[in-house]
Motif scaffolding. Sequence first.
Motif, PDB file in Angstrom:
ATOM      1  N   LYS A  63       4.180  -4.915  25.707  1.00 42.77           N
ATOM      2  CA  LYS A  63       3.064  -3.829  25.488  1.00 42.77           C
ATOM      3  C   LYS A  63       3.102  -3.062  24.655  1.00 42.77           C
ATOM      4  CE  LYS A  63       0.945  -0.054  28.661  1.00 42.77           C
ATOM      5  NZ  LYS A  63       1.224   0.892  29.951  1.00 42.77           N
ATOM      6  N   PRO A  64       1.815  -2.738  23.929  1.00 43.02           N
ATOM      7  CA  PRO A  64       2.117  -2.095  22.643  1.00 43.02           C
ATOM      8  C   PRO A  64       2.172  -0.593  23.035  1.00 43.02           C
ATOM      9  CG  PRO A  64       0.183  -3.681  22.671  1.00 43.02           C
ATOM     10  CD  PRO A  64       0.841  -3.685  24.042  1.00 43.02           C
ATOM     11  N   ILE A  65       2.671   0.397  22.246  1.00 43.70           N
ATOM     12  CA  ILE A  65       2.859   1.660  22.665  1.00 43.70           C
ATOM     13  C   ILE A  65       2.589   2.524  21.466  1.00 43.70           C
ATOM     14  CG2 ILE A  65       4.609   1.513  24.562  1.00 43.70           C
ATOM     15  CD1 ILE A  65       6.782   2.461  22.697  1.00 43.70           C
ATOM     16  N   THR A  66       2.751   2.014  20.183  1.00 42.59           N
ATOM     17  CA  THR A  66       2.372   2.569  18.851  1.00 42.59           C
ATOM     18  C   THR A  66       1.844   1.754  17.825  1.00 42.59           C
ATOM     19  OG1 THR A  66       4.250   4.196  19.580  1.00 42.59           O
ATOM     20  CG2 THR A  66       3.387   4.294  17.286  1.00 42.59           C
ATOM     21  N   ILE A  67       0.761   2.130  17.276  1.00 44.01           N
ATOM     22  CA  ILE A  67       0.382   1.372  16.075  1.00 44.01           C
ATOM     23  C   ILE A  67       0.357   2.324  14.798  1.00 44.01           C
ATOM     24  CG2 ILE A  67      -1.645   0.277  14.893  1.00 44.01           C
ATOM     25  CD1 ILE A  67      -2.355  -0.524  17.802  1.00 44.01           C
ATOM     26  N   VAL A  68       0.974   1.902  13.886  1.00 47.28           N
ATOM     27  CA  VAL A  68       1.449   2.863  12.630  1.00 47.28           C
ATOM     28  C   VAL A  68       0.602   2.157  11.535  1.00 47.28           C
ATOM     29  CG1 VAL A  68       2.998   3.822  11.209  1.00 47.28           C
ATOM     30  CG2 VAL A  68       3.598   3.498  13.418  1.00 47.28           C
ATOM     31  N   ASN A  69      -0.404   2.991  10.698  1.00 48.83           N
ATOM     32  CA  ASN A  69      -0.956   2.238   9.711  1.00 48.83           C
ATOM     33  C   ASN A  69      -0.463   3.096   8.476  1.00 48.83           C
ATOM     34  OD1 ASN A  69      -3.043   4.542   9.267  1.00 48.83           O
ATOM     35  ND2 ASN A  69      -3.139   4.306  11.275  1.00 48.83           N
ATOM     36  N   THR A  70      -0.151   2.337   7.432  1.00 48.72           N
ATOM     37  CA  THR A  70       0.533   3.058   6.238  1.00 48.72           C
ATOM     38  C   THR A  70      -0.478   2.612   5.293  1.00 48.72           C
ATOM     39  OG1 THR A  70       1.990   1.335   5.917  1.00 48.72           O
ATOM     40  CG2 THR A  70       3.008   3.236   6.603  1.00 48.72           C
ATOM     41  N   LEU A  71      -1.680   3.513   4.886  1.00 52.57           N
ATOM     42  CA  LEU A  71      -2.794   2.951   3.844  1.00 52.57           C
ATOM     43  C   LEU A  71      -2.599   3.581   2.717  1.00 52.57           C
ATOM     44  CD1 LEU A  71      -5.451   4.016   6.636  1.00 52.57           C
ATOM     45  CD2 LEU A  71      -4.203   1.924   6.587  1.00 52.57           C
ATOM     46  N   SER A 104      -0.564   7.235   7.932  1.00 48.13           N
ATOM     47  CA  SER A 104      -0.438   8.050   6.728  1.00 48.13           C
ATOM     48  C   SER A 104      -1.417   7.540   5.563  1.00 48.13           C
ATOM     49  CB  SER A 104       0.819   8.229   6.082  1.00 48.13           C
ATOM     50  OG  SER A 104       0.707   9.051   4.927  1.00 48.13           O
ATOM     51  N   THR A 105      -1.939   8.331   4.688  1.00 46.62           N
ATOM     52  CA  THR A 105      -2.834   7.645   3.623  1.00 46.62           C
ATOM     53  C   THR A 105      -2.444   8.328   2.348  1.00 46.62           C
ATOM     54  OG1 THR A 105      -4.166   9.836   3.981  1.00 46.62           O
ATOM     55  CG2 THR A 105      -5.118   7.610   5.055  1.00 46.62           C
ATOM     56  N   GLU A 106      -2.931   7.951   1.032  1.00 52.31           N
ATOM     57  CA  GLU A 106      -2.631   8.212  -0.083  1.00 52.31           C
ATOM     58  C   GLU A 106      -3.648   9.352  -0.613  1.00 52.31           C
ATOM     59  OE1 GLU A 106      -1.351   9.378  -3.067  1.00 52.31           O
ATOM     60  OE2 GLU A 106      -0.069   7.523  -2.762  1.00 52.31           O
ATOM     61  N   GLU A 107      -3.121  10.577  -0.813  1.00 55.11           N
ATOM     62  CA  GLU A 107      -4.061  11.791  -1.118  1.00 55.11           C
ATOM     63  C   GLU A 107      -3.563  12.431  -2.432  1.00 55.11           C
ATOM     64  OE1 GLU A 107      -6.487  12.181   0.712  1.00 55.11           O
ATOM     65  OE2 GLU A 107      -5.924  10.708   2.396  1.00 55.11           O
ATOM     66  N   MET A 116      -2.865  -1.889   2.407  1.00 54.19           N
ATOM     67  CA  MET A 116      -2.430  -1.339   3.644  1.00 54.19           C
ATOM     68  C   MET A 116      -1.253  -1.935   4.335  1.00 54.19           C
ATOM     69  SD  MET A 116      -5.228  -2.340   6.710  1.00 54.19           S
ATOM     70  CE  MET A 116      -4.095  -1.768   7.762  1.00 54.19           C
ATOM     71  N   GLY A 117      -0.703  -1.318   5.339  1.00 55.96           N
ATOM     72  CA  GLY A 117       0.499  -2.240   6.070  1.00 55.96           C
ATOM     73  C   GLY A 117       0.345  -1.539   7.476  1.00 55.96           C
ATOM     74  N   ILE A 118       0.684  -2.352   8.399  1.00 55.85           N
ATOM     75  CA  ILE A 118       0.611  -1.937   9.916  1.00 55.85           C
ATOM     76  C   ILE A 118       1.827  -2.361  10.511  1.00 55.85           C
ATOM     77  CG2 ILE A 118      -0.366  -4.089  10.662  1.00 55.85           C
ATOM     78  CD1 ILE A 118      -2.125  -1.058  11.562  1.00 55.85           C
TER      79      ILE A 118
END
Length: 248
Positions: A63-71, A104-107, A116-118
Amino acid sequence: MKISKFRDLTIIDINDDQVMVISCDSAGAIGNKEKDIVKVEPEIVGYFTAQVALMEILAIGAKPITIVNTLSVEMDDTGKRIIEGIKRVVEPLDFSDVDIITGSTEENFPVCQTGMGITIIGIIDKKNWGRPKARANTLVAVVGVPKIGNEIIEDKGREILSISHLLELKNNPSIHEILPVGSKGILYELKEMARTNNLSYCLEDEIALDIERSAGPATCAIISIDEGEYNSLKNSFPIPVERIGRFI
């Protein structure tokens, strides 16, 4: 705490009752920026990149509990649009995307190419879980068609696998294991399914699909299915189902 690898997944035995499962995927040079090679909208990038990792989590029964996007893009507006695509992926599941999605994103610097990574973390309840296993004397079939790049955009859902399709397959008692296929192709994943179940396989003499072609962002999956139920699935499922062999 025991940590192990199972195919592309990391498995962490965290306590007597639960196992943590981690999957990941990445995408680069696909998007709507100047240096992108495959030109698509950011929502599409987020959707299909997240779909790969999510399918792997669901296929094993976690069961998915967290989706982390590294953009590797700015939040406004490319990042926001990628995240909208990720939210679309989780719509068939019964939880709030507000609670499960982070990242997180690139600012600091301007970006001219999309990247991107996931990473998705899932939990398995040991008491209610048995690892899905392909069985000897079952058929090997492919659900969906391997496609990459612009073929996926042009397909419009006619022949490629989705999360909704995967959930339907998981609810079918005649299907014993599901393995999403990615860039390494059908034949590679078939060998992996056989190896991890201590099985051998034989292929059909004629196969309509290219079993060595990349399936991009998991546009198809291999299944182990009871022979007597194959025709029913093939005739009723909304995307193509093709028999390619048998486990022995």
